[in-house]
Design a protein around this motif. Sequence first.
Motif, PDB file in Angstrom:
ATOM      1  N   THR A 579       0.825  -1.227   0.000  1.00 10.01           N
ATOM      2  CA  THR A 579       0.000   0.000   0.000  1.00 10.01           C
ATOM      3  C   THR A 579       0.853   1.268   0.000  1.00 10.01           C
ATOM      4  O   THR A 579       0.327   2.370  -0.051  1.00 10.01           O
ATOM      5  N   MET A 580       2.151   1.126   0.074  1.00  3.73           N
ATOM      6  CA  MET A 580       3.039   2.287   0.193  1.00  3.73           C
ATOM      7  C   MET A 580       3.203   2.991  -1.140  1.00  3.73           C
ATOM      8  O   MET A 580       3.248   2.355  -2.194  1.00  3.73           O
ATOM      9  N   ASP A 581       3.320   4.307  -1.073  1.00  6.61           N
ATOM     10  CA  ASP A 581       3.546   5.104  -2.281  1.00  6.61           C
ATOM     11  C   ASP A 581       5.022   5.012  -2.669  1.00  6.61           C
ATOM     12  O   ASP A 581       5.906   4.970  -1.812  1.00  6.61           O
ATOM     13  N   LYS A 582       5.282   5.018  -3.963  1.00 11.39           N
ATOM     14  CA  LYS A 582       6.645   4.859  -4.461  1.00 11.39           C
ATOM     15  C   LYS A 582       7.587   5.930  -3.909  1.00 11.39           C
ATOM     16  O   LYS A 582       8.709   5.645  -3.490  1.00 11.39           O
ATOM     17  N   ALA A 583       7.115   7.170  -3.920  1.00 11.44           N
ATOM     18  CA  ALA A 583       7.982   8.279  -3.501  1.00 11.44           C
ATOM     19  C   ALA A 583       8.283   8.223  -2.009  1.00 11.44           C
ATOM     20  O   ALA A 583       9.298   8.729  -1.545  1.00 11.44           O
ATOM     21  N   GLU A 584       7.389   7.602  -1.243  1.00  7.72           N
ATOM     22  CA  GLU A 584       7.558   7.588   0.213  1.00  7.72           C
ATOM     23  C   GLU A 584       8.292   6.340   0.719  1.00  7.72           C
ATOM     24  O   GLU A 584       8.599   6.231   1.900  1.00  7.72           O
ATOM     25  N   MET A 585       8.554   5.385  -0.182  1.00  9.40           N
ATOM     26  CA  MET A 585       9.105   4.106   0.261  1.00  9.40           C
ATOM     27  C   MET A 585      10.616   4.222   0.495  1.00  9.40           C
ATOM     28  O   MET A 585      11.381   4.414  -0.448  1.00  9.40           O
ATOM     29  N   PRO A 586      11.064   4.110   1.751  1.00 12.11           N
ATOM     30  CA  PRO A 586      12.525   4.153   2.024  1.00 12.11           C
ATOM     31  C   PRO A 586      13.122   2.761   1.813  1.00 12.11           C
ATOM     32  O   PRO A 586      13.243   1.967   2.750  1.00 12.11           O
ATOM     33  N   CYS A 587      13.470   2.459   0.586  1.00 13.73           N
ATOM     34  CA  CYS A 587      13.866   1.081   0.234  1.00 13.73           C
ATOM     35  C   CYS A 587      15.015   0.574   1.086  1.00 13.73           C
ATOM     36  O   CYS A 587      14.986  -0.544   1.614  1.00 13.73           O
ATOM     37  N   GLN A 588      16.047   1.401   1.210  1.00 13.63           N
ATOM     38  CA  GLN A 588      17.223   0.932   1.932  1.00 13.63           C
ATOM     39  C   GLN A 588      16.875   0.630   3.381  1.00 13.63           C
ATOM     40  O   GLN A 588      17.314  -0.374   3.952  1.00 13.63           O
ATOM     41  N   ALA A 589      16.068   1.477   3.982  1.00 11.79           N
ATOM     42  CA  ALA A 589      15.673   1.272   5.378  1.00 11.79           C
ATOM     43  C   ALA A 589      14.885  -0.029   5.519  1.00 11.79           C
ATOM     44  O   ALA A 589      15.089  -0.797   6.471  1.00 11.79           O
ATOM     45  N   LEU A 590      13.978  -0.288   4.593  1.00  9.07           N
ATOM     46  CA  LEU A 590      13.144  -1.488   4.682  1.00  9.07           C
ATOM     47  C   LEU A 590      13.983  -2.756   4.550  1.00  9.07           C
ATOM     48  O   LEU A 590      13.808  -3.715   5.318  1.00  9.07           O
TER      49      LEU A 590
END
Length: 1926
Positions: A579-590
């Motif tokens: 459900t996360m928005d692309k711009a808001e997704m902190p990939c490295q953190a996840l």
Amino acid sequence: MGDDSEWMKLPIDQKCEHKVWKARLNGYEEALKLFQRIEDEKSPEWGKYLGLVKKFVTESNAVAQLKGLEAALAFIENAHVAGKTTGEVVSGVVTKVFNQPKARAKELGTDICLMYIEIEKAEVVQDELLKGLDNKNPKIVVACIETLRKALSEFGSKIVTLKPVVKILPKQFESREKAVRDEAKLLAVEIYKWIRDALRPPLQNINSVQLKELEEEWVKLPSSPPKQSRFLRSQQDLKAKFEQQQAQGDQSDEEEETAAAVDPYELLEAVEILSKLPKDFYDKIEAKKWQERKEALEAVETLSKNPKLENGDYGDLVRSLKKVVGKDANVMLVTLAAKCLAGLAAGLRKKFGTYAGHVSYIPTRWMLEGKDILAVMDNKNPSIKQQASLFLARAFRHCTQATLPKSILKPFCAAFLKQVNDSAPEVRDAAFEALGTAMKVVGEKAVNPFLADLDKIKLDKIKECADKVELPGGKKAGGGGGGEKKAAAKAPPPAEAPARSSAPPKKTPAAATKVKLEPHSAGKTSTCCIGLISQELQLEVCEERAAAVLPASCLQQLDSANWKERLASMEEFQRAVETMDKAEMPCQALVRMLAKKPGWKETNFQVMQLKLHVVALIAQKGQFSKTSASVVLDGLVDKVGDVKCGGNAKEALTAIGEACSLPWTAEQVVSMAFSQKNPKNQAEALNWLANAMKEFGFAGINVKGFINNVKTALGATNPAVRTAAITLLGVMYLYMGAPLRMFFEDEKPALLAQIDAEFEKMQGQSPPAPIRGAKKTGVEDECDEEEQDEDAGAGQDIMDLLPRTDISDKITSDLVAKIGDKNWKIRKEGLDEAAAIISEAKFITANMGELPLALKGRLNDSNKILVQQTLSILQQLATAMGPGLKQHVKALGIPIITVLGDSKPNVRTAAMATLQAWVEQTGMKEWLEGEDLSEELKRENPFLRQEVLGWLAEKLPTLRTVPGDLMFCVPQLYACLEDRNGDVRKKAQDALPTFMMHLGFDKMTKATGKLKPASKDQVVAMLDKARAVMPAKPAAPAKAGGGKGSAGAGKGAAGKKPPAKGIKEDEDKSGPIFVLVPNAKEQRIKEEKQLKILKWNFLTPRDEYVEQLKAQMSTCFAKWLQDELFHFDFQRHVKAIGVMIERLDCESDATISCLDLILKWFTLRFFDTNTTVLMKVLEYLKLLFAMLNRENYHLNEYEANSFVPYLILKVGESKDVVRKDVRAILTMLCNVYPASKVFPFLMDGTKSKNSKQRAECLEELGCLIEGYGMNVCQPTPAKSLKEIAVHIGDRDTSVRNAALNTVVAVYNVCGDQVYKLIGNLSEKDMSMLEERIKRSAKKTPAPPAKQSASERSQREHPTNPSATFLRKPAQEDPNKLNQARQNAQHSESSHPSIPKEFQLDLDMIETDQSRVSELPDLVQHKLDELLEPIMIPEPKMRSVSPHFDELHNSTASTINFVISQVASGDINTSIQALAQIDEVLRQEDKAEVMSGHIDQFLIATLMQLRLIYNTHMADDRLDKKDIFKLYSCIIGNMLSLFSMESLAREASMGVLKDLMHGLITLMLDGRVEDIEDGQQLIRSVNLLVVRVLEKSDQTNILSALLVLLQDSLISLDSPMFSELVMKCLWRMIRFLPETINSINLDRILLDVHNFMKVFPKEKLKQLKSDVPHRTLKTLLHTLCKLTGAKILDHLSMIENRNESELEAHLRRVVKHSGNLSGLKTDRGNEKGGLRTEDRMSKAKVSDILSEIFKKIGSKENTKEGLTELYEYKQKYSDADLEPFLRNTSQFFQSYVERGLRMIESEREGKGRIQTSTGTNQIIPQHEELKPAVYYERLKILRQRQGLENNSRQQQRAPISSLLSSKPSVASSTDMLHSKLSQLKESRELYQQEHNAHTHSPTHAHTRSASPSANLDDLKKRLERIKSNRQ
């Protein structure tokens, strides 16, 4: 008004042409409305106005003209066909509009010009405007300049070509009209905005006042480059992006654009300097006085300062200057000469490339080899060190990551690190600058490993230097250095900043370079080059960002101990990500959160599956960077081989590939997989990559990065890894083609065959279209477009990766002098040497020293043979150098084109072949660049012109783009269209459309402007015709297709031309194809014998052979057929062969008359690699030999010698279908050429390096011998058979089998004589042969009566072409053999030969060699039950089933695999394997599966012990606990093994010797004591040694210790070692009383004899210790004590026993004991042998034996002699036959031995038949019959019937044999591959001897039992067997 009403009714187009201006005005108005109404730009309505538009703008009425201009503008803007009117309309605007006083008219005229530019007609518009500058009317000139300025301002310098504008600019400043000068000034200011300082040189000569004014204006201009504001129709997508940028106010990309579109060099006039050189320059430059040399150089320096030089032949000048630089002792002159060379290079630019190779090797070798410059950097002079570092810094600036790999950088960095600590500050600063430059170029990550020892201050200094470095075409914002962090810090909060969608319209080359050098600037560069890289975040930051987007419970439960909570947490995680928005997704953190404990070591597969799926989701949905990928990749690779999680891991890898590009991801995945030891992960990683390549395509894949890992995988022990590697290679082959195979030519033949088979599967397949790709930005699309040309050449990139040799040091001045010598013979020698150097090197670098210039001189040699040889060398160079050949195109390639003008056709053909070979490696770009090609076409040579134009017509259609310099060839092309030679004109007409497809109709029409009017009309007419047939440009290849797509397109396009000639050619094909010339063949034979022509004998066909064949064919082949046969296109060859097949029968006589030439041509085709042609060739040859057979024609020697050797080459072809056809042709060949003459050719074929060829030739030899008898063997059967027998020891299995089969074929023909013919073989080879002969005898049902020699000679050869393929028993599957054997048994049992129902006579069956009994069924039952009636006092010992290998193949292969793992270099792998074996050994019911593998297991264990001793113990990185654990496993395993006597006895002598050596070495290893519990380990080894001594075969262990003692004394090992060996011997001696009966005394005494030969008594006493001497004496004394005088009977294995020191010693010991006569009890009686007490005199014995051996040697009495010898041997068992056999051949000895054995078998069989039916077995007195008797008899029976494949080694060697032979002491490795058949044989002999003894009447009695009781006993046994079966 009446007139008005008339024109009002006219259609619009007619109104526009009306003579009344009002009508025209009205027409223009209506046309304007019409043009604005038409929506379809391709509407036919537009065509009506094509011829009128010019009149719109040239309207004479001023009022109407304005409307006409508006209408014209609307037409140009909307009509698709408007481009056709450009020239005439713009010309009209210039002459009729720009001179108008109305500003509106001028404005519309300018708009029309700009609109034409917008519709892609900029060049035509610019040409017309430049023509307008020559107009006398200043208004027109001003308007033209203004229009050019506006065009430049709006469209930019990429659309408006500035070079011609700048050239005319100075002239405009000289105009008398101020308006013109002012407008010129404005234009100069506008141009300066775009090209900056490049404009200064062309304007240096204008008025100084004007120049000053310009300088003032230029200073006022903004520093930022201007931007294109108006776009072409093809650039509308860029326009949209530009508008979007403007709206967002984002200017970041604008800074990337550089404006230097025009090189200032291009704007200069060239100066010719060669003619201005001083006349005595070349004399002065060689003068002895340095002042004179200086004068000459100063003159050149002055001339070389001209910034642009005219092209010319600078070769002599460059060589002179190079000589000064290289050899002059005066440093000042060296500097001056270097400046001159630099000036020439700067002035000539690309044209200097011809000479660069001869000059640049001096500095470039510093970079390539690094030796010279590194030596300079160690110089004591600080100035030299400083300048060396600065030179390297400058050199590094021009490098890229690819051209500055770690291998080159590493030694330089080491040198710089020394200099950063130098005492001189200038040296330190220079080193910092060089390191900073390297860091900027290759990135901080690549350099940091070399800087590990530097402190922070120095590191910061290097980074500071890196920030300051300015790379060519780039700006300071750093590449891989310190700038990376700054750029990353500016990124927006989500760590992965997306690539910006905005981009400049098109990147300049400089910008493209910068993209590659600045990997951190993700926002500014194209991801197609580097992918996204984000800053690595701290764990705390990651936790904060993850907490902001994930539920708190999710994070808390991620590391819960309860797997269900972890699963719930992951499900929440997944929902949040979805459900996360692309711009808001902190990939490295996840992904960092996912990697937290337990991370990738998660034990629950459900949680792990979900975790992997979430990684894939993040990669798909977020802005996933390489930094994020680095966090997860290791974990994914670790799980890729997991059965349950592997699929999810692959899905995640694919998603990362889409996010970060497949090339990068693949490289990481493969390197990680192969850094692990898990073969499953390695295999699955390769499988994933193979599939990913198909999905993503091959673009950008770094082949070099995979090749080494693939090679590692191919050598893996795990078959899955090897299979995956081969599959991956198959996929790579789809994209790369044949060059891929070059990397694997050094692999083993078997592996190479698998790779070839995989490649063959892919043959003809095209790569699939990619369905996935990395996420792209707008910039990426641009990048893809620009790199398409590079992709087209991707197929050749593999050539750059091959290891190459630098041959420049071998090109000596002497060699160059030879090649240029006046004497043609010496020149030829020089060329031969050059060819040999290139051939030896195989693959070479581009650096060839002075060879190119030397070869260039030979291309115009007066001796045409040398010209052809030079061309041949140049072809050789093309193959050897590969793509590096590009730099020699100008120096050597263009001169090849000159040779195309030679008057001799064979020279021209060779030149064209060379040219094609070069172009194949270099591509066409280098050939078309510059004016060299046009200069060649200027030569009025009809041959040259037609060859070059034909070549261009073939090549140009295959190219998608060509250099603009092709335009230089157009004037020469037009001249060729009017050439006097008809062939030249035709070739020029053929080439015209191909030129047009690249240059365009307009350009080519414009180029006719310089022709004479008459010529122009003619050429323009031809252009119109060519326009209609102009080929389309080949489509851009699919990205996945790499280079093959373009190559395929090229072939297709090139293939369109030939059919056009087809109609004309077909008319000439109606006549005969061969001409029957009387005595022509005889004349050719005569000329070859007289050496007037070349003998047809070569390894590879050279040009002179081909030319000779062409010349010979020209008299008797139809011209069209000869042209087809020697065409470059293989399809023409196929067609030609098809015609020859059709005409074969109707032109049989002519075919026979030309047969020698036909066969020679086919030999050339055998060297082609095209399978299609080869199959067609073989088809024709089969039909040809069938026809020759029908015509009763026989080949003569001349024809056979020219053909048969080359046919035999193809019998080793990898493809089965080819080999099959070749074998069929060889069969048919024997019908037209004597088989005895074919035989020597096949014998030569067996010497080939190709194992397949050797095997097939041997098989064919066997077939010839089977079909034609021994007479076929030439020169003699003995010589031939000896050569064939050599191959029995070949390392290739198929060759060994083929050799064995061939010798068996000889055996079938001539019987035992084969042993005499083959000569002496090694024991191993002889045993294999005897085994094969036995097997072949068993397979033969009932041998027919022997044919007589006459019958054999009259036997016909099999007519079936494939008959020779029927005999390959060696390659049959063992399972199939077993099956066939069982079928044979069933068929036998269905027809019982014994009539009585229950008659089961074991003895009769045992001696019956011709029948197969149904024994295999016994495998299923317990054999012990058969023995129940007999009381057995000791425990029974079960043996391994003889059928073990047949029934449990999978178990055997598993054991073999596990044993192989024992010797692994990886400790854990070895421990796991040992644990598995230990588990088997500890279970008595399973331990038997190890039988037959004991030697193999012990050898593997020994290898591991050596590995520990030599490697592991010396490796400080390894934990000693692991080593101790491994030692413990090894010792534990061997203790288990040697606790089981049945298995322990299988260990052979050689293996036991090595084992004892290893164990004693371990006990003496001082390092073991240092390990914790080391003493315990040594005690365990001591226990193991005792166990080995007790449980092993006593003969083998005693023999092993004796040999080991001998070796240790010879090699002077440590005294402790010898002492421990002797302790073992003393222990063995102590137990001799108990073990004496199980020891083979003959072997032990032989070992003692050998020991005493090496260490005679005197030498033994000289040793420091007397213990060895005492040990040996004690052993011999103990043996004598135990056996008495009978010990002298056990010296049978010793040669020359009378000379033996041992015998004398034994006699002394026996005599001393007083037992020489008294203690000689008859030991033979114990064993059942008959011994006569009466001894005959030695003389009488000798006479009797001599007479017997004479009989054996004669053909008539041989059987009688053998019978007498047997009876004599029975009577006098101690008789010594050695003196009579010593001087005979091995064959005779074997014959006697076999004869005696057969007589013994016959006599035993008869005896048993008489007694076995009514009585039980005869047993010795006072001794119960033991079960071993039945076991052994059963094994003999099984072995004779071919069922005993895996018998154990003998537990007890034969005490005496009929003819003893000396065994060799073999090493453990030899024992694995040796005498299986000999062991079986010796067991048979022993058992037969034992049985014979048990039948002895003196020591036996018959057990009292009636015949009926015996029959009942047998019945009961059979009933039990039947019940157990059910």
